[in-house]
Design an enzyme around this catalytic site. Structure first.
Site, PDB file in Angstrom:
ATOM      1  N   CYS A 110       0.833  -1.198   0.000  1.00  0.00           N
ATOM      2  CA  CYS A 110       0.000   0.000   0.000  1.00  0.00           C
ATOM      3  C   CYS A 110       0.873   1.256   0.000  1.00  0.00           C
ATOM      4  O   CYS A 110       1.421   1.608  -1.030  1.00  0.00           O
ATOM      5  CB  CYS A 110      -0.984  -0.029   1.171  1.00  0.00           C
TER       6      CYS A 110
ATOM      7  N   HIS B   7      -3.690  -5.181   0.712  1.00  0.00           N
ATOM      8  CA  HIS B   7      -3.166  -5.555   2.030  1.00  0.00           C
ATOM      9  C   HIS B   7      -3.126  -7.073   2.200  1.00  0.00           C
ATOM     10  O   HIS B   7      -3.984  -7.676   2.865  1.00  0.00           O
ATOM     11  CB  HIS B   7      -4.003  -4.906   3.133  1.00  0.00           C
TER      12      HIS B   7
ATOM     13  N   GLU C  36      -1.237  -8.777   4.017  1.00  0.00           N
ATOM     14  CA  GLU C  36      -0.949  -9.187   5.391  1.00  0.00           C
ATOM     15  C   GLU C  36      -2.219  -9.550   6.148  1.00  0.00           C
ATOM     16  O   GLU C  36      -2.201 -10.400   7.055  1.00  0.00           O
ATOM     17  CB  GLU C  36      -0.169  -8.095   6.137  1.00  0.00           C
TER      18      GLU C  36
END
Length: 230
Positions: free
Chosen positions: A110, A209, A211
């Site tokens: 990001c 994202h 993660e």
């Protein structure tokens, strides 16, 4: 021996236990868990603009998400919707450039992708609704929006993502010009969502994202590239 992955962090007020609003070095746990589950060992990197010597001890680098990067990094003036953290810019830009010079494996997430674009001579749109006419990349505070991305056949990200092309976004800025990087993924509205440098060992930026889902495809690829340096 697990590869050592450096990870950039925020410094923000935080509260826990009896402590309230203490300036704190922090990063969402999903980031560190994603690297750990992929076989790496995380070292957190608070903003530090004194030198980049820590790179000598790292096998890879994650440039994490966060607030907007300073528009001066890509030759622009800040717009009314741009919110920056200059301490992160001052620390992370030299760290990233030094990592690229060392051909250290890098994953930008990001904000990290946007910093990677700026380091590569590119530019950003500072507020996507002004450009795209919608807010589907950041639908509400703290809410990710799902998109089906289109990836360039033969690219690294296409090989990693395979048939599952759903991405989760939360951003109001985006890539205008990728500079020397190659755009290898786009959202359905054409906005760049992935960039790569095919001339380097492993340089990948994603606007979403991974993660949050602890995506072993992306973090595993980073850790694997880092392991080759050991």
């Amino acid at each position: 021996m697990r590869p050592i992955i450096g990870m950039t962090t925020y410094v923000m007020p935080a509260s826990w236990g009896v402590w309230r609003d203490l300036p704190t070095t922090l990063i969402p746990y999903d980031y560190t868990a994603a690297v750990t589950e992929a076989g790496g060992r995380v070292v957190l990197l608070p903003p530090d603009d004194l030198d980049t010597d820590v790179l000598r001890m790292l096998d890879g680098l994650v440039v994490s998400g966060g607030p907007d990067i300073g528009p001066e990094l890509y030759g622009a003036e800040p717009g009314p919707h741009t919110v920056t953290h200059p301490d992160r810019d001052a620390a992370e830009m030299p760290l990233l450039r030094a990592a690229l010079d060392r051909d250290l494996p890098v994953l930008g997430v990001c904000r990290g992708m946007q910093l990677l674009v700026a380091a590569s001579g590119g530019t950003l749109h500072q507020h996507l609704p002004d450009v795209l006419g919608h807010e589907r990349h950041r639908v509400a505070p703290g809410v990710y929006s799902d998109h089906d991305a289109v990836f360039t056949p033969g690219s690294r990200i296409a090989g990693l993502m395979g048939a599952d092309v759903t991405i989760n976004c939360f951003h109001h800025q985006g890539v205008s010009d990728p500079g020397t990087l190659t755009v290898t993924g786009r959202a359905e509205d054409g906005l760049p969502e992935a960039v790569e440098d095919p001339e380097r060992r492993f340089v990948l930026g994603v606007q979403w994202h991974p993660e949050v889902r602890r995506d072993r495809r992306l973090f595993g690829a980073l850790v694997g590239a880092a392991a080759e340096r050991i």
